[in-house]
Design a protein around this motif. Sequence first.
Motif, mmCIF file in Angstrom:
data_model
loop_
_atom_site.group_PDB
_atom_site.id
_atom_site.type_symbol
_atom_site.label_atom_id
_atom_site.label_comp_id
_atom_site.label_asym_id
_atom_site.label_seq_id
_atom_site.Cartn_x
_atom_site.Cartn_y
_atom_site.Cartn_z
ATOM 1 N N LEU A 102 1.318 -1.112 -0.258
ATOM 2 C CA LEU A 102 0.426 -0.170 -0.139
ATOM 3 C C LEU A 102 0.790 1.136 0.122
ATOM 4 C CD1 LEU A 102 -2.770 -1.094 2.447
ATOM 5 C CD2 LEU A 102 -2.800 -0.789 0.280
ATOM 6 N N SER A 103 0.234 2.918 -0.669
ATOM 7 C CA SER A 103 1.486 3.424 -0.507
ATOM 8 C C SER A 103 0.947 3.988 0.429
ATOM 9 C CB SER A 103 0.773 4.521 -2.094
ATOM 10 O OG SER A 103 -0.798 4.726 -1.713
ATOM 11 N N PRO A 104 1.637 5.326 1.017
ATOM 12 C CA PRO A 104 2.000 6.156 1.845
ATOM 13 C C PRO A 104 0.211 6.535 2.347
ATOM 14 C CG PRO A 104 3.810 6.267 1.093
ATOM 15 C CD PRO A 104 3.051 5.647 -0.055
ATOM 16 N N ALA A 105 -0.380 7.350 0.870
ATOM 17 C CA ALA A 105 -1.399 7.811 0.906
ATOM 18 C C ALA A 105 -2.399 6.550 1.369
ATOM 19 C CB ALA A 105 -1.893 8.139 -0.678
ATOM 20 N N ALA A 106 -2.401 5.609 0.877
ATOM 21 C CA ALA A 106 -3.283 4.596 1.189
ATOM 22 C C ALA A 106 -3.673 4.094 2.819
ATOM 23 C CB ALA A 106 -3.660 3.501 0.183
ATOM 24 N N LEU A 107 -2.283 4.498 3.063
ATOM 25 C CA LEU A 107 -1.985 3.518 4.189
ATOM 26 C C LEU A 107 -2.705 4.462 5.393
ATOM 27 C CD1 LEU A 107 2.160 2.034 4.587
ATOM 28 C CD2 LEU A 107 -0.590 1.299 4.810
ATOM 29 N N GLU A 108 -2.365 6.231 4.570
ATOM 30 C CA GLU A 108 -2.517 7.192 5.622
ATOM 31 C C GLU A 108 -4.236 7.468 5.528
ATOM 32 O OE1 GLU A 108 -2.652 12.218 4.070
ATOM 33 O OE2 GLU A 108 -1.094 11.060 5.440
ATOM 34 N N THR A 109 -5.018 7.000 4.565
ATOM 35 C CA THR A 109 -6.665 6.725 4.102
ATOM 36 C C THR A 109 -7.039 5.558 5.531
ATOM 37 O OG1 THR A 109 -6.357 7.402 2.147
ATOM 38 C CG2 THR A 109 -8.425 6.817 2.486
ATOM 39 N N LEU A 110 -6.423 4.558 4.643
ATOM 40 C CA LEU A 110 -7.112 3.711 5.938
ATOM 41 C C LEU A 110 -6.906 3.357 7.369
ATOM 42 C CD1 LEU A 110 -4.756 0.569 4.761
ATOM 43 C CD2 LEU A 110 -7.663 0.702 4.896
ATOM 44 N N ALA A 111 -5.762 4.631 7.468
ATOM 45 C CA ALA A 111 -5.391 4.679 9.208
ATOM 46 C C ALA A 111 -6.465 6.014 9.577
ATOM 47 C CB ALA A 111 -4.257 5.724 9.820
ATOM 48 N N ILE A 112 -6.862 6.621 8.842
ATOM 49 C CA ILE A 112 -7.699 8.111 9.143
ATOM 50 C C ILE A 112 -9.735 7.229 9.341
ATOM 51 C CG2 ILE A 112 -9.916 9.705 8.091
ATOM 52 C CD1 ILE A 112 -6.994 10.362 7.532
ATOM 53 N N ILE A 113 -9.686 6.363 8.582
ATOM 54 C CA ILE A 113 -11.266 5.292 8.183
ATOM 55 C C ILE A 113 -10.808 4.265 10.019
ATOM 56 C CG2 ILE A 113 -12.187 4.146 7.249
ATOM 57 C CD1 ILE A 113 -11.066 4.648 4.843
ATOM 58 N N ALA A 114 -10.198 3.835 10.151
ATOM 59 C CA ALA A 114 -9.697 2.700 11.055
ATOM 60 C C ALA A 114 -9.983 3.615 12.116
ATOM 61 C CB ALA A 114 -8.389 2.195 11.066
ATOM 62 N N TYR A 115 -9.228 4.957 12.575
ATOM 63 C CA TYR A 115 -9.355 5.760 13.626
ATOM 64 C C TYR A 115 -10.733 6.279 14.188
ATOM 65 C CZ TYR A 115 -4.967 4.162 15.085
ATOM 66 O OH TYR A 115 -3.245 3.835 16.111
ATOM 67 N N LYS A 116 -11.351 6.630 13.149
ATOM 68 C CA LYS A 116 -12.699 7.631 12.821
ATOM 69 C C LYS A 116 -13.673 7.457 12.349
ATOM 70 C CE LYS A 116 -11.716 11.639 13.239
ATOM 71 N NZ LYS A 116 -11.864 12.118 14.338
ATOM 72 N N GLN A 117 -14.425 5.814 11.930
ATOM 73 C CA GLN A 117 -15.069 5.186 11.460
ATOM 74 C C GLN A 117 -16.210 5.481 12.563
ATOM 75 O OE1 GLN A 117 -14.245 0.992 10.370
ATOM 76 N NE2 GLN A 117 -13.962 0.192 12.565
ATOM 77 N N PRO A 118 -17.727 5.093 11.566
ATOM 78 C CA PRO A 118 -17.791 5.421 10.233
ATOM 79 C C PRO A 118 -17.451 7.178 10.103
ATOM 80 C CG PRO A 118 -19.914 5.193 11.781
ATOM 81 C CD PRO A 118 -18.553 4.650 12.489
ATOM 82 N N ILE A 119 -17.210 7.057 8.982
ATOM 83 C CA ILE A 119 -16.388 8.119 7.985
ATOM 84 C C ILE A 119 -17.206 8.852 6.580
ATOM 85 C CG2 ILE A 119 -14.235 7.767 7.797
ATOM 86 C CD1 ILE A 119 -13.298 10.942 8.906
ATOM 87 N N THR A 120 -17.232 9.563 6.303
ATOM 88 C CA THR A 120 -17.521 9.858 5.313
ATOM 89 C C THR A 120 -15.959 10.245 4.097
ATOM 90 O OG1 THR A 120 -18.173 12.484 5.145
ATOM 91 C CG2 THR A 120 -20.019 10.416 5.705
ATOM 92 N N ARG A 121 -16.909 10.502 2.885
ATOM 93 C CA ARG A 121 -15.452 11.078 2.527
ATOM 94 C C ARG A 121 -15.053 12.462 2.255
ATOM 95 N NH1 ARG A 121 -15.659 13.219 -2.506
ATOM 96 N NH2 ARG A 121 -17.712 14.149 -2.479
ATOM 97 N N VAL A 122 -16.050 13.339 2.638
ATOM 98 C CA VAL A 122 -15.898 14.443 2.602
ATOM 99 C C VAL A 122 -15.083 14.545 3.974
ATOM 100 C CG1 VAL A 122 -16.731 17.002 2.990
ATOM 101 C CG2 VAL A 122 -17.822 15.416 1.327
ATOM 102 N N GLU A 123 -15.552 14.257 4.622
ATOM 103 C CA GLU A 123 -14.474 14.576 6.290
ATOM 104 C C GLU A 123 -13.302 13.666 6.275
ATOM 105 O OE1 GLU A 123 -18.310 13.944 9.111
ATOM 106 O OE2 GLU A 123 -17.030 11.540 8.292
ATOM 107 N N ILE A 124 -12.949 12.812 5.489
ATOM 108 C CA ILE A 124 -11.595 11.614 5.245
ATOM 109 C C ILE A 124 -10.938 13.286 4.520
ATOM 110 C CG2 ILE A 124 -10.505 10.388 4.099
ATOM 111 C CD1 ILE A 124 -12.491 8.784 4.386
ATOM 112 N N GLU A 125 -11.679 14.077 3.423
ATOM 113 C CA GLU A 125 -10.764 14.575 2.596
ATOM 114 C C GLU A 125 -10.634 15.771 3.586
ATOM 115 O OE1 GLU A 125 -13.625 15.375 -0.766
ATOM 116 O OE2 GLU A 125 -12.105 13.199 -2.044
ATOM 117 N N GLU A 126 -11.472 16.508 4.270
ATOM 118 C CA GLU A 126 -10.820 17.324 5.222
ATOM 119 C C GLU A 126 -9.671 17.362 5.777
ATOM 120 O OE1 GLU A 126 -14.690 18.240 7.550
ATOM 121 O OE2 GLU A 126 -15.787 19.183 5.683
ATOM 122 N N ILE A 127 -9.295 15.960 6.535
ATOM 123 C CA ILE A 127 -8.559 15.919 7.160
ATOM 124 C C ILE A 127 -7.217 15.863 6.540
ATOM 125 C CG2 ILE A 127 -7.126 13.467 8.486
ATOM 126 C CD1 ILE A 127 -10.053 13.313 9.260
#
Length: 181
Positions: free
Chosen positions: A87-112
């Motif tokens: 996984l790329s660093p961007a993919a890992l970062e996105t996964l981390a955000i989802i794992a720690y903050k789930q459930p989360i929307t795409r817009v919320e992920i993009e804000e972070i």
Amino acid sequence: MNTKAIVEGLVFISGEEGLTIEQIASLTEQMNYSEIERILNELKEEYSDSSKGFELAEYANRYKFVTKEFVYPYAQKLFEEVKSPSLSPAALETLAIIAYKQPITRVEIEEIRGVNCEMMLKKLQMRNLIEAKDRKDVVGKPLLYSVTDTFLDTFQLETLKELPELSKKEYENEELFEEIK
């Protein structure tokens, strides 16, 4: 019924665990211990032939198929050449955000993250690491993303509670884990 093929198939699908004679007997109620032992000895003999790439071995009273020694140099090359895509660093970062903050929307992920992540979410969904099965009860009803059991398996976690706890020092200057308003 081909009892030999049944025993062979059971040992094969047992994989690295292997099976004991007792386990085989419990699965094949019509065979007794001595018959199973005879079949296993026949299979050992058949697979000991040098034209075969694996053999039937017995370790700690468990029978399993193992690769013969002469195959190892080739298998080593295979596993060196065939590496699963990481996984790329961007993919890992996105996964981390989802794992720690789930459930989360795409817009919320993009804000972070501060970048568009629509394609990244699709890629992670294709790998079955995340899923979007619910919708947030707000205008537009955006999808809510969360990690899957495949994510847990990939990162060898039983539950999300096993994720490393982040100390305040690690993220106090990071927007990554700020509360989303």
